[in-house]
Design an enzyme around this catalytic site. Structure first.
Site, short mmCIF file in Angstrom:
data_model
loop_
_atom_site.label_atom_id
_atom_site.label_comp_id
_atom_site.label_asym_id
_atom_site.label_seq_id
_atom_site.Cartn_x
_atom_site.Cartn_y
_atom_site.Cartn_z
N ARG A 242 3.17 30.13 75.02
CA ARG A 242 4.40 30.42 74.34
C ARG A 242 4.29 31.22 73.10
O ARG A 242 3.18 31.33 72.44
CB ARG A 242 5.45 29.19 74.10
CG ARG A 242 4.58 28.23 73.26
CD ARG A 242 5.62 27.28 72.53
NE ARG A 242 4.76 26.25 71.74
CZ ARG A 242 4.67 26.31 70.68
NH1 ARG A 242 4.70 27.63 69.97
NH2 ARG A 242 3.72 25.63 69.92
N GLY A 243 5.36 31.74 72.47
CA GLY A 243 5.16 32.62 71.37
C GLY A 243 5.35 31.31 70.34
O GLY A 243 5.58 30.28 70.30
N GLY A 244 5.71 31.88 68.89
CA GLY A 244 5.77 30.86 67.79
C GLY A 244 4.45 30.33 67.23
O GLY A 244 3.57 30.98 67.41
N GLY B 98 10.62 26.66 75.82
CA GLY B 98 12.17 26.91 75.43
C GLY B 98 12.07 26.21 73.95
O GLY B 98 11.62 26.61 72.89
N THR C 259 3.23 23.52 66.65
CA THR C 259 4.32 22.36 66.70
C THR C 259 3.68 21.31 67.40
O THR C 259 2.81 20.83 68.06
CB THR C 259 5.88 22.72 67.44
OG1 THR C 259 6.75 21.75 66.83
CG2 THR C 259 5.53 22.64 69.05
N CYS D 196 5.18 24.66 62.43
CA CYS D 196 5.61 26.03 62.82
C CYS D 196 5.00 26.89 61.65
O CYS D 196 5.40 27.98 61.48
CB CYS D 196 7.06 26.15 62.67
SG CYS D 196 7.98 25.20 63.90
#
Length: 227
Positions: free
Chosen positions: A78-80, A158, A83, A176
């Site tokens: 995923r992006g970001g 998501g 976490t 993050c």
């Protein structure tokens, strides 16, 4: 409205196997073999790190030390940024094929943020956005994180919303990659809630914000996987 099939997958799911199952499901959604999907689940304790080097710099312990503390470290597509997922945190994976009039990724992310805000407002909180950052915030603390991936206009990954999440595990990372802000949960904010109810509220709000009619699917992954 196009249907989106809710699959309530339970708690304690291993991250890497679920991620692989998402990739298979995304291709089947694109081909029309499955309706749009919305998976509702809780992961076993895991730190997820995107492949970029900067994200790995926000892991404050070695993977071996994290494992000794009961937390797996897994690479994610995923992006970001980095976490944490774990029990008491609801994770929702919308695996959605965006139609021609919907192909705006920023709007998609905003819809997911608004879905989490909807739930916060239900409990009397005042959610907001943080300029230049994704997610849903209560003051300077993030209660809901977002990390998505798109391939051929099909989304995967998501949102993660903190209900009764073990907040101590966030100390293993810079959540993050944001050093000057924190994280919170409904529990840490002393919000009275029923954890299962929160999951249902999130699912309903995500479907509504994405313009999908929520339908009930089986409580299992679309394909067999190795767990």
């Amino acid at each position: 409205m196009r249907p989106i099939e809710l699959r309530q997958l339970g708690i304690g799911l291993p991250y890497e196997a679920t991620q692989a199952a998402q990739q298979r499901a995304a291709e089947r959604v694109r081909l029309g073999e499955l309706p749009d999907q919305l998976w509702l689940l809780q992961h076993e304790p895991v730190i997820t790190v995107p492949r970029k080097e900067a994200a790995w710099a926000n892991l404050l312990v070695t993977p071996e030390r994290a494992k000794a503390l009961g937390v797996t470290v897994a690479e994610t597509t995923r992006g970001g940024n980095i976490t944490y997922h774990g029990p008491g945190q609801w994770v929702l994976y919308p695996i959605v094929y965006l139609q021609k009039g919907e192909r705006d990724i920023r709007r998609f992310v905003c819809n997911l943020e608004e879905a989490m805000m909807d739930v916060c407002r239900t409990y009397g909180l005042r959610p907001q956005r943080s300029e230049g950052e994704t997610g849903t915030w209560i003051g300077d603390q993030k209660i809901g994180a977002i990390g998505v991936r798109f391939a051929r206009w099909v989304s995967s990954h998501g949102i993660a919303f903190n209900g009764r999440t073990k907040m101590d595990d966030f100390r293993l990372i810079v959540p993050c990659g944001i050093k000057d802000k924190g994280v919170c949960s409904l529990e840490s904010l002393n919000v009275d809630h029923h954890i299962d109810e929160v999951g249902q509220q999130l699912a309903q709000s995500v479907a509504k914000r994405l313009g999908r009619a929520l339908t009930k699917g089986p409580s299992r992954l679309p394909e067999r996987s190795n767990y």
